[in-house]
Write an enzyme that holds these catalytic residues in place. Structure first.
Site, mmCIF file in Angstrom:
data_model
loop_
_atom_site.group_PDB
_atom_site.id
_atom_site.type_symbol
_atom_site.label_atom_id
_atom_site.label_comp_id
_atom_site.label_asym_id
_atom_site.label_seq_id
_atom_site.Cartn_x
_atom_site.Cartn_y
_atom_site.Cartn_z
ATOM 1 N N HIS A 264 0.827 -1.204 0.000
ATOM 2 C CA HIS A 264 0.000 0.000 0.000
ATOM 3 C C HIS A 264 0.862 1.254 0.000
ATOM 4 C CE1 HIS A 264 0.351 -1.785 4.038
ATOM 5 N NE2 HIS A 264 0.621 -0.551 4.449
ATOM 6 N N CYS B 247 0.084 1.694 12.406
ATOM 7 C CA CYS B 247 1.243 1.325 11.595
ATOM 8 C C CYS B 247 1.837 2.590 10.978
ATOM 9 C CB CYS B 247 0.857 0.311 10.515
ATOM 10 S SG CYS B 247 -0.254 0.957 9.243
#
Length: 705
Positions: free
Chosen positions: A67, A169
């Site tokens: 991503h 994250c």
């Protein structure tokens, strides 16, 4: 919003084969650009590879979820690829077969709910088992619509949860939500009540309250980056882990909480007021002191800015009396503004000392920090001027820093060796009355002696500045140095060091202004202004989004907010940083060469009334031509920066302008007799070029296979 709006048939692939993870990501980046969803394949690839370096996006169960979230993505999309088994360094050490490549535009938060839904599905065994049957785009969409996530949102238990958690994250996209879904799923299976706060790209969601944290059996922090931990310092059962470990084995982490294997967080909260005695220690004291200095500066700046602007307003109002020796206070209204500004401005040294101590030991250090700061500023009652006959009455910034560090060190010693030995029943009295009273008295008494060498240090600093003030050539060199420092990290430690140095010179000048402060402010205005000029006049080297963002830098530049250049420097440091440094150094040198002095530490063009040129003795000329010359130095520096941005962009990114331009350049070098600038010919040329690129990509793919 449904998942179909995030998927696209153009970027849905089946039966691909790659040798390495990098090959796959390069192929996906190329396709995202070719299909018009993104621009600049290299930046897409670099972003994806950088994310993989942090830790693998192979989440197990034969799935990888790379991503990115960058401005080069025109549209936020989800690319799907079914690949032959390949190594992705997954957390379960197994090959992957399915890739969900999340590619987001950095301004788009609309699809966060879609990402959360994707995360739930990827944790769903039914969904994963049916992936093997997918052979077309329509079947993929039908799978998303037919499989309902197992884990539903858990009801509100009115603050009574078995455990609470935070997931975060580095990018705040995939692992944040996957870890949350794994924890929810496993907690539901184990019959536990859990509340999870996710700190993703859109900010905190499902925020934990103080009661929920206090009443829980434990706190699980699945975090891969720094977050604010103040809320958790009083809890005794805290597990710090990573999102990767939670995704891989959530049951293990939950059991660690239930078995009370957690501990209290190390260090002290900035808000605990000294109640967490274990936090008062000298661990990494040097590193903490540097951070505390920057904290002190950040708290000091509002006072400096407000004071400087108030003083500037006073001089503007009192312009008709520019030749008067009391210029700035002749007019009653001007006197009011100047006095108010002086009060705020004089607070900068005490504020610096107080918040250095505060950053090191919490609010228990504010009182001694303030008192030593006032002493450093010279606000200490003596019958005779000076300290024991010393030739100076103020230790300024050096005293504030010394007093702040001394206060923190002595408080740590008191907490560690006195308060910790007292009966717990006396803790309240010790920290409310005894520590502030006796502690501050002891600290002040010691600082009374320690401040003496700091007075001489400050005096030496003042004499050092006098050398530069009296020598124009040396002033130019100093302007060059501080100019480079201001643009080197744009708001970082080096920039702050130059700014603190310049601000300290103002306090030593008696409010008359200095070359250094003028050079520092001019240099600090150049990076954002250089970028603003470049985005306006070199439009072909910037994307549309970058040009729009560049508009804000006009305001930031004229307001002396150097940090406006940081987002651009972060994207392209090899171009922006050296360009800004050259332009800032130019502005700093020219400002010093014109003999410009400035008495305000902040404010940009709004404090230009405080600018003077020492080349002229008549007050009117000194101010009027000083403002003119100062403006010229900033304009020249900004233009130099903009030109350097253009030249370095051409040097480092020759292919930025696209295939049409490249063709024309190439065609110009050849000696074709026919013109190729007609609309029909150009369309034909572009089609041939695209066809060539597609053939080239297929050849590359063959070699990869």
């Amino acid at each position: 919003m449904k998942i179909e709006s995030f998927l696209n048939k153009k970027i849905c692939y089946f039966d691909l084969e790659f040798k390495t993870k990098k090959d796959a990501l390069e192929y996906f980046a190329t396709k995202l650009v070719d299909e018009g969803f993104g621009e600049n394949k290299n930046k897409l690839l670099d972003a994806a590879l950088k994310r993989e370096e942090e830790f693998s996006t192979g989440i197990g169960s034969e799935v990888a979820v790379p991503h990115i979230r960058i401005p080069e993505m025109k549209t936020s999309v989800l690319l799907f690829a079914k690949v032959k088994p390949m190594n992705w360094e997954s957390i379960d050490n197994k090959d992957i077969k399915y890739v969900f490549f999340i590619a987001l535009n950095d301004r788009d938060n609309v699809h966060i709910e879609i990402l959360s839904e994707l995360s739930r599905n990827l944790m769903n065994e039914e969904f994963l088992s049916n992936l093997s049957k997918i052979s077309s785009f329509n079947k993929l969409v039908n799978l998303f619509n037919s499989v309902q996530p197992i884990v539903e949102d858990i009801e509100d238990y009115k603050g009574n949860y078995d455990l609470v958690a935070i997931t975060a994250c580095p990018t705040g996209i995939a692992h944040t939500y996957m870890a949350a879904e794994q924890l929810k799923k496993k907690a539901l299976e184990m019959g536990l009540k859990i509340k999870i706060e996710t700190q993703g790209t859109e900010g905190p969601r499902n925020i934990l309250t103080e009661d929920e944290i206090k009443n829980s059996k434990g706190v699980l922090l699945a975090i891969d980056r720094a977050i604010d931990l103040d809320r958790f310092f009083n809890h005794s059962n805290i597990i710090e882990t990573t999102t990767r470990k939670v995704i891989k084995n959530p049951e293990l982490e939950i059991n660690n909480i239930l078995e009370k294997k957690g501990k209290k967080l190390k260090g002290s909260s900035s808000n605990d007021g000294g109640e967490n005695l274990a936090g008062f220690n000298f661990d990494n004291f040097g590193k903490r002191t540097f951070k505390a200095l920057l904290t002190g500066i950040s708290y000091m700046l509002p006072f400096v800015i407000f004071g400087g602007i108030m003083i500037a307003i006073a001089f503007i109002i009192d312009i008709p009396n520019a030749g008067d020796k009391n210029f700035g206070t002749v007019n009653d209204v001007a006197y009011w503004f100047k006095t108010l500004g002086g009060i705020s401005f004089n607070m900068m040294v005490p504020m610096l000392g107080a918040y250095i101590t505060y950053a090191l030991v919490g609010k228990v250090g504010l009182l001694p920090g303030f008192i030593t700061g006032f002493m450093a500023a010279g606000s200490f009652l003596f019958r005779d001027e000076g300290w024991f006959g010393t030739p100076a009455s103020s230790s300024g910034f050096f005293g504030a820093i010394g007093g702040g560090i001394l206060s923190a060190a002595l408080i740590i010693l008191m907490m560690k060796y006195i308060v910790s030995k007292m009966p717990k029943s006396l803790n309240g009295i010790m920290q409310i009355l005894i520590v502030p009273f006796l502690g501050t008295l002891i600290i002040v008494s010691l600082f009374w002696i320690i401040n003496i060498p700091l007075l001489y240090l400050n005096l030496g600093f003042s004499l050092f500045l006098d050398i530069f003030q009296g020598n124009n050539n040396l002033a130019i060199i100093l302007g060059l140095i501080v100019g480079i420092m201001m643009a080197s990290d744009m708001g970082g430690p080096i920039n702050k060091a130059a700014y603190v140095f310049a601000t300290a010179t103002i306090s030593e000048s008696g409010g008359e202004g200095t070359y250094v402060m003028a050079s520092v402010m001019a240099a600090g205005m150049v990076p954002p202004l250089g970028i603003a000029i470049s985005t306006a006049f070199s439009r072909n080297i910037w994307t549309k989004e970058e040009r729009e963002a560049g508009l804000a830098n006009w305001i930031m530049g004229i307001s002396f907010i150097t940090e406006g250049a940081i987002p651009f420097a972060a994207k392209n440091p090899k171009v922006i940083i050296p360009s800004s440094m050259i332009g800032a150094a130019t502005a700093g040198m020219i400002s010093a060469a014109f003999g410009i002095t400035l008495a305000a530490p902040h404010g940009g063009i709004f404090v230009f009334a405080l600018v003077k040129s020492t080349l002229f003795t008549e007050p009117g000329l000194s101010i009027g031509l000083g403002i003119l010359f100062y403006s010229i130095s900033i304009i020249i520096g900004s233009l130099v920066s903009a030109v350097m941005i253009y030249l370095l962009t051409k040097l480092f990114d020759k292919n930025k302008k696209g295939i049409g331009i490249n063709y024309r350049i190439k065609n110009k070098k050849s000696n074709h007799s026919k013109k190729t600038d007609s609309k029909a010919n150009m369309i034909k040329i572009l089609k041939n070029k695209i066809k060539f690129m597609q053939i080239r990509d297929k050849i590359k793919l063959c070699f990869i296979q």
